[in-house]
Write a protein that holds these residues in place. Sequence first.
Motif, PDB file in Angstrom:
ATOM      1  N   GLN A 177       0.820  -1.202   0.000  1.00 23.21           N
ATOM      2  CA  GLN A 177       0.000   0.000   0.000  1.00 23.21           C
ATOM      3  C   GLN A 177       0.859   1.259   0.000  1.00 23.21           C
ATOM      4  O   GLN A 177       0.544   2.245  -0.686  1.00 23.21           O
ATOM      5  N   ASP A 181       0.890   4.143  -2.880  1.00 20.16           N
ATOM      6  CA  ASP A 181       0.717   5.569  -2.613  1.00 20.16           C
ATOM      7  C   ASP A 181       1.870   6.378  -3.203  1.00 20.16           C
ATOM      8  O   ASP A 181       1.656   7.459  -3.773  1.00 20.16           O
ATOM      9  N   THR A 186      -2.551   1.443  -8.120  1.00 17.89           N
ATOM     10  CA  THR A 186      -3.358   0.647  -7.207  1.00 17.89           C
ATOM     11  C   THR A 186      -2.482  -0.388  -6.495  1.00 17.89           C
ATOM     12  O   THR A 186      -1.402  -0.762  -6.985  1.00 17.89           O
ATOM     13  N   GLU A 187      -2.979  -0.857  -5.354  1.00 20.85           N
ATOM     14  CA  GLU A 187      -2.243  -1.894  -4.629  1.00 20.85           C
ATOM     15  C   GLU A 187      -2.179  -3.172  -5.455  1.00 20.85           C
ATOM     16  O   GLU A 187      -1.182  -3.895  -5.424  1.00 20.85           O
TER      17      GLU A 187
END
Length: 219
Positions: A177, A181, A186-187
């Motif tokens: 995650q 960021d 996206t993860e």
Amino acid sequence: MIRVVIADDQALVRTGFRMILDETGDIAVAGEAADGLAVLEVTGRVRPDVVLMDVRMPGIDGIEATRRLRAAAGPDGPPHVIILTTFDLDEYVYAGLRAGAAGFLLKDTLATDLVAAVRSVAQGNNVAAPTVTRRLIRHFVGTAPRPPGTAALAALTALTARERDVLALIAQGMSNQEIADRLVVTEGTVKTHVSRILGKLGLRDRIHAVIYAHQNGIA
């Protein structure tokens, strides 16, 4: 539901961990074991996602049990192992990571940290904090990176630019995650990159990706 096996020779420890995990709603204790051989039997029978593995147990210790779990993995792969230890970064922890554990926790860890670690490891992350990761790196490879050898250089060349970016962030101890960021993706995209990195470099897990990155000057 995340299925967990708790392996510890102290019944009180197993009971305490079970009470914490069973209250979460998304984690279920699928089995318990009081010695190293028993955890192999229980794990083979219930197929958990995560094993909380004590180091010092009768029969075979948690290190050898972790090694055997990795070697006997079925088509779905081995469970993720979290080493439990009383002492911060003792020699058993290093041996456990070499055996293929995803990370480690101290037995006096907070309940919230235990739950977070199980969830994180089940998602393919490791549970070593950044400060711990740096100390692990020093233990495994020393403080100075070395130029990659011929084989490593060829493998690194196979990585895309984005995969090299992800590898560098893994080496800093970031979770999926956190990487997502940082890179504004996206993860799920990060998970795909991590899987491809491990496959291309022939690495077993994220801990070994950290070691590999620092061995070869990527950090």
